[in-house]
Write a protein that holds these residues in place. Structure first.
Motif, short mmCIF file in Angstrom:
data_model
loop_
_atom_site.label_atom_id
_atom_site.label_comp_id
_atom_site.label_asym_id
_atom_site.label_seq_id
_atom_site.Cartn_x
_atom_site.Cartn_y
_atom_site.Cartn_z
N ARG A 74 32.55 9.71 7.33
CA ARG A 74 31.93 8.78 6.37
C ARG A 74 30.76 8.01 6.99
O ARG A 74 30.19 7.15 6.34
N GLY A 75 30.46 8.28 8.25
CA GLY A 75 29.31 7.66 8.88
C GLY A 75 29.59 6.42 9.69
O GLY A 75 28.66 5.77 10.16
N PHE A 76 30.87 6.09 9.89
CA PHE A 76 31.20 4.93 10.72
C PHE A 76 31.24 5.35 12.19
O PHE A 76 31.74 6.42 12.52
N PRO A 77 30.73 4.53 13.08
CA PRO A 77 30.72 4.89 14.50
C PRO A 77 32.07 4.69 15.16
O PRO A 77 32.85 3.82 14.77
N ALA A 78 32.33 5.50 16.17
CA ALA A 78 33.50 5.36 17.03
C ALA A 78 33.14 5.95 18.37
O ALA A 78 32.30 6.85 18.45
N PRO A 79 33.72 5.45 19.45
CA PRO A 79 33.43 6.02 20.77
C PRO A 79 33.65 7.52 20.78
O PRO A 79 34.70 8.00 20.32
N PRO A 80 32.71 8.31 21.26
CA PRO A 80 32.83 9.77 21.19
C PRO A 80 34.02 10.33 21.93
O PRO A 80 34.52 11.41 21.60
N ASP A 81 34.51 9.62 22.96
CA ASP A 81 35.64 10.14 23.72
C ASP A 81 36.99 9.77 23.11
O ASP A 81 38.03 10.19 23.61
N SER A 82 36.99 9.02 22.03
CA SER A 82 38.26 8.58 21.46
C SER A 82 39.05 9.73 20.84
O SER A 82 40.26 9.63 20.67
N LEU A 83 38.37 10.83 20.50
CA LEU A 83 39.04 11.96 19.86
C LEU A 83 39.00 13.23 20.70
O LEU A 83 39.47 14.28 20.24
N ALA A 84 38.46 13.15 21.90
CA ALA A 84 38.28 14.36 22.71
C ALA A 84 39.61 15.06 22.98
O ALA A 84 39.75 16.27 22.75
N ASP A 85 40.60 14.33 23.47
CA ASP A 85 41.87 14.96 23.77
C ASP A 85 42.58 15.40 22.51
O ASP A 85 43.19 16.48 22.47
N SER A 86 42.50 14.61 21.45
CA SER A 86 43.17 14.98 20.20
C SER A 86 42.64 16.30 19.67
O SER A 86 43.41 17.15 19.22
N LYS A 87 41.34 16.50 19.73
CA LYS A 87 40.77 17.76 19.23
C LYS A 87 41.28 18.94 20.05
O LYS A 87 41.62 19.99 19.50
N GLY A 88 41.31 18.77 21.36
CA GLY A 88 41.83 19.85 22.20
C GLY A 88 43.28 20.16 21.89
O GLY A 88 43.69 21.33 21.87
N TRP A 89 44.07 19.12 21.67
CA TRP A 89 45.49 19.29 21.38
C TRP A 89 45.71 19.94 20.02
O TRP A 89 46.51 20.87 19.88
N LEU A 90 44.98 19.48 19.00
CA LEU A 90 45.17 20.01 17.66
C LEU A 90 44.76 21.48 17.56
O LEU A 90 45.22 22.20 16.66
N ALA A 91 43.92 21.94 18.46
CA ALA A 91 43.48 23.33 18.46
C ALA A 91 44.50 24.28 19.07
O ALA A 91 44.27 25.49 19.12
N GLN A 92 45.66 23.75 19.50
CA GLN A 92 46.65 24.57 20.20
C GLN A 92 48.03 24.49 19.53
O GLN A 92 48.97 23.95 20.11
#
Length: 323
Positions: A74-92
């Motif tokens: 929706r265009g709201f900012p968040a630290p780019p590293d806040s989801l890095a691990d979650s994305k890797g985990w959800l892909a497995q």
């Protein structure tokens, strides 16, 4: 793997409660409006769980990550590293049930939480892993009961922000199958819709799940179920503007957020503008100084860090829809 009973859930949520971490989720004084402050809370909390506990969790990599993905979309900012691990985990998906804390895990709950997180990441464009989504959707299908429900044990228990309960879990599974879009999940979608259309429940949360799943009714039974759910929600809104678990129950942040999500997604949402406005005002009024919301627990009044993270995720999702 063991199925989590209500007692196991209490152990899990209590042991990893706020007091177990020895400090508040974040210091008070977060700045910005309600949405920005909720994003700030989750952006801090989501990446903290793994290094502090050496495992992943439904409330962080499921609910928390899902809310942040929607906020970023929706265009709201968040630290780019806040989801890095979650994305890797959800892909497995093959790794989802291999947790060091597996003795406390409910396999069905973990699978629907992570699947919903992955589906939201794909739907918002944060991830483009259709193979992982197909595997997640398939895992949901094999866990669907013959009745059409996606059962979270005990089936009759009231859902919470983390544990969902069977009606909300069924709706979340249905959403994953819809995002995947595979023809092989057509029968699963139809059975889930039929189960929800036949549901008779006095709980506001369950009414919200029905509306979220059947917003565009395809059958007379679905339209009738929608009307029952809407009638219950109209009767259940309290004088403060929020909703509790039942008609006459004290309002809770989670139940209020679920109703707001349900009403905001309706094509004729303008017909519910007054309900939405009062409900959103209540939700904003009970947001805490650090950007989170107090945990909605079953029974009410408990202190659970896990439930607090998920309550905040649902609160953020609701405000993103109505702000």
């Amino acid at each position: 793997m063991m199925k989590a009973s209500a007692a196991w859930a209490a152990v899990w949520f209590g042991f990893f409660g706020q007091e177990a971490r020895g400090q508040p989720a974040m210091e008070p004084g977060a700045e910005g409006g309600p949405v920005a402050r909720a994003i700030g809370f989750l952006a801090r909390e989501v990446p903290l769980w793994l290094p502090e506990n050496d495992c992943r969790s439904c409330h962080h990599n499921g609910d928390g990550a899902r809310a942040l993905h929607v906020a970023l979309h929706r265009g709201f900012p968040a630290p780019p590293d806040s989801l890095a691990d979650s994305k890797g985990w959800l892909a497995q998906p093959a790794e989802w049930l291999k947790e060091s804390n597996a003795e406390f895990a409910d396999e069905s709950l973990s699978w629907v939480q992570y699947s919903a997180g992955l589906a939201t990441a794909v739907e918002t464009g944060a991830m483009d892993d259709r193979a992982a989504l197909r595997a997640a959707a398939g895992g949901l299908a094999v866990r669907q009961s013959e009745s059409g429900a996606y059962v979270i044990e005990p089936e009759a228990a009231a859902g919470s922000p983390v544990t969902y309960g069977t009606p909300l879990a069924t709706r979340m599974a249905l959403r994953v199958w819809e995002v995947d879009g595979g023809d092989q999940f057509g029968p699963s979608r139809l059975r889930a819709r039929a189960w929800l259309a036949a549901l008779r429940s006095p709980r506001v949360l369950d009414a919200a799940a029905v509306i979220l799943a059947l917003t565009n009714p395809r059958e007379v039974t679905e339209a009738e179920a929608m009307q029952r759910a809407l009638d219950l929600i109209r009767r259940a809104q309290g004088s403060e503007g929020g909703w509790g678990l039942f008609v006459g129950s004290p309002p809770e942040a989670f139940d209020t957020a679920m109703v707001l999500l349900a009403l905001a997604g309706m094509d004729d949402g303008k017909d519910y503008a007054a309900l939405i406005e009062k409900g959103a005002a209540y939700l904003r009024s009970v947001q805490e100084a650090d950007g989170g919301w107090a945990a909605t627990t079953r029974p009410a009044g408990g202190d659970s860090y896990a439930q607090r993270v998920s309550t905040t995720a649902w609160g953020l999702l609701a405000l993103l829809e109505v702000e």
